[in-house]
Design a protein around this motif. Structure first.
Motif, short mmCIF file in Angstrom:
data_model
loop_
_atom_site.label_atom_id
_atom_site.label_comp_id
_atom_site.label_asym_id
_atom_site.label_seq_id
_atom_site.Cartn_x
_atom_site.Cartn_y
_atom_site.Cartn_z
N ILE A 100 -12.06 6.08 -18.64
CA ILE A 100 -11.88 4.66 -18.31
C ILE A 100 -12.52 4.33 -16.97
N GLU A 101 -12.37 5.24 -16.03
CA GLU A 101 -12.88 4.98 -14.68
C GLU A 101 -14.40 5.10 -14.61
N ILE A 133 -16.70 3.23 -24.08
CA ILE A 133 -16.06 4.45 -24.57
C ILE A 133 -16.24 4.53 -26.08
N MET A 134 -16.43 5.75 -26.55
CA MET A 134 -16.50 5.95 -27.98
C MET A 134 -15.40 6.95 -28.33
N GLY A 168 -16.42 0.61 -27.56
CA GLY A 168 -16.27 -0.65 -26.83
C GLY A 168 -15.95 -0.38 -25.38
N THR A 169 -15.74 -1.46 -24.60
CA THR A 169 -15.35 -1.25 -23.21
C THR A 169 -13.92 -0.71 -23.21
N PRO A 170 -13.54 0.02 -22.16
CA PRO A 170 -12.18 0.57 -22.12
C PRO A 170 -11.13 -0.52 -22.34
N TRP A 171 -11.35 -1.67 -21.74
CA TRP A 171 -10.37 -2.76 -21.85
C TRP A 171 -10.27 -3.28 -23.28
N ASP A 172 -11.42 -3.45 -23.93
CA ASP A 172 -11.41 -3.92 -25.33
C ASP A 172 -10.67 -2.95 -26.23
N PHE A 211 -5.02 5.20 -35.19
CA PHE A 211 -5.33 6.39 -34.40
C PHE A 211 -5.69 6.00 -32.96
N VAL A 212 -6.59 5.02 -32.83
CA VAL A 212 -7.02 4.60 -31.49
C VAL A 212 -5.83 4.05 -30.71
#
Ligand SMILES: Nc1ncnc2c1ncn2[C@@H]1O[C@H](COP(=O)(O)OP(=O)(O)OP(=O)(O)O)[C@@H](O)[C@H]1O
Ligand SMILES: [Mg+2]
Length: 354
Positions: free
Chosen positions: A197-198, A203-204, A215-219, A228-229
């Motif tokens: 995240i940092e 991220i995948m 997507g972005t960590p926030w999304d 699962f996610v």
């Protein structure tokens, strides 16, 4: 370099390790690969590097298919978890190694090595041998060595896994800065969510050989696309039957609907703190973990263990204490669908004043 991967597949014997994986990485972006052990992260990197050949699918760099290009011609730098430096070579010679192999003139090698020594904060260490360095310094030499031939793509497979927490934290921001300065497209594999995240732009999440979400960590945190996610990212509790929770009893008629409760979906207090008591549940504080900047609290509600955070500024709770618990939101899912729902009994929370 723009990286494009289409329908990449790989078996090891009869085991299907990578299953129709597709993704794009924009030039200069850093993407984090996150997922459980054995999910296929290293296998994907090895195929990108040309160290393993895919059964099917296509890998393109800059729009050019590289499936048949040998590893040394792909323009890739690799840093592994325990990237063994050459023990009998100094820091200088380790960094210079790839350039010497390429028969770059000596004076050019010197300029490049000194530039990288500076960039990786290793000035003054050029004449040292690997055993005279700390783990963090050694890993920085590994980065410098990978960057020396000016690769177009940097593959990092858990580069900080063997390094202790404090130094790791420093190396994360150092890496972020370094990659921004060099502007190199990079893939970073890690087991550590916070690290991904940092450090990463995107991220995948990789699980059982597939891309679960990108997507972005926030999304990804805000809108997980699979159960699962949702359970993998962030701390949360799964309630097998959402209708057991007050305010969610009307959901998912017919099919079983499960509820995932994030720590921030929960408020705890006394009876008088909640205007609509029927929206709340009775809970008992079971554990309190001091986290340095807040409490992590486990509360038992109707046989379920819910997890939430509590500010140090608030009244300290006691283990065994009875509390009121408002689950004001839940991430719900059944066999076909997933969505976020608000507790239908609660009144709107106080407006947030910024
Ligand atoms: N050379 C190989 N021969 C047979 N099986 C392999 C080989 N390489 C990987 N595998 C299997 O493929 C699966 C994916 O492995 P991979 O190393 O890609 O996982 P990973 O996501 O990197 O895991 P970790 O987080 O533990 O590093 C695993 O089940 C692994 O045992
Ligand atoms: Mg791996």
């Amino acid at each position: 370099m723009h990286v494009q991967v289409r329908d990449l597949s790989k078996h090891f014997g009869s085991f299907h390790a990578v299953k129709n994986v597709s993704f794009d990485i924009e030039k200069g972006h850093l993407i984090g690969l996150l997922g459980p052990s054995g999910g296929g992260k290293t296998s994907i990197l090895r195929m990108l590097a040309g160290l393993e050949s895919p059964d099917s699918g296509q890998i393109s760099f800059h729009g050019r298919v590289v499936n048949d290009i040998p590893p040394q011609e792909r323009g890739i730098g690799f840093v592994f978890q325990n990237y063994a430096l050459f023990k009998h070579m100094t820091v200088y010679d380790n960094i210079a190694f790839g350039l010497k192999v390429k028969k770059v003139p000596k004076s050019k090698i010197k300029d490049k090595v000194m530039e990288l020594v500076e960039l990786t904060g290793l000035s003054g260490f050029e004449r040292r041998y690997p055993h005279q360095l700390s783990g963090g310094q050694r890993q920085r030499v590994a980065f410098a060595r990978a960057l020396a031939p000016e690769p177009q793509l940097l593959l990092l497979d858990e580069p900080f896994a063997a390094i202790d927490a404090k130094i790791r934290q420093e190396l994360r921001s150092w890496l972020r800065d370094l990659i921004e300065r060099v502007g190199i497209t990079s893939i970073f594999v890690t087991h550590d969510q916070d690290e991904a995240i940092e450090v990463a732009d995107e991220i995948m999440i990789i699980n059982e050989g597939r891309v679960e979400q990108k997507g972005t960590p926030w999304d990804i945190y805000k809108e997980p696309s699979t159960p699962f996610v949702a359970t993998f990212i962030g701390e949360s509790t799964m309630v097998e039957d959402a209708s057991a929770l007050k305010g969610f009893d009307a959901v998912g008629s017919g099919t079983q609907t499960r509820a995932l409760i994030r720590p921030e979906y929960i408020e705890i207090g006394r009876d008088g703190d909640f205007p609509i008591l029927s929206a709340t549940e009775k809970g008992i504080v079971r554990h309190m973990h001091f986290r340095g900047s807040e409490w992590l609290i486990e509360i038992e509600v109707g046989g379920h263990k819910l997890v939430t955070y509590r500010s140090l500024e608030k009244e300290t709770l006691q283990v065994g204490q009875e509390v009121r618990v408002l689950v004001h939101r839940a991430y719900l899912f059944n066999d076909t669908d997933n969505w976020i729902e608000e507790n239908r009994l609660k009144v709107d929370p106080m407006p947030i004043i910024i």
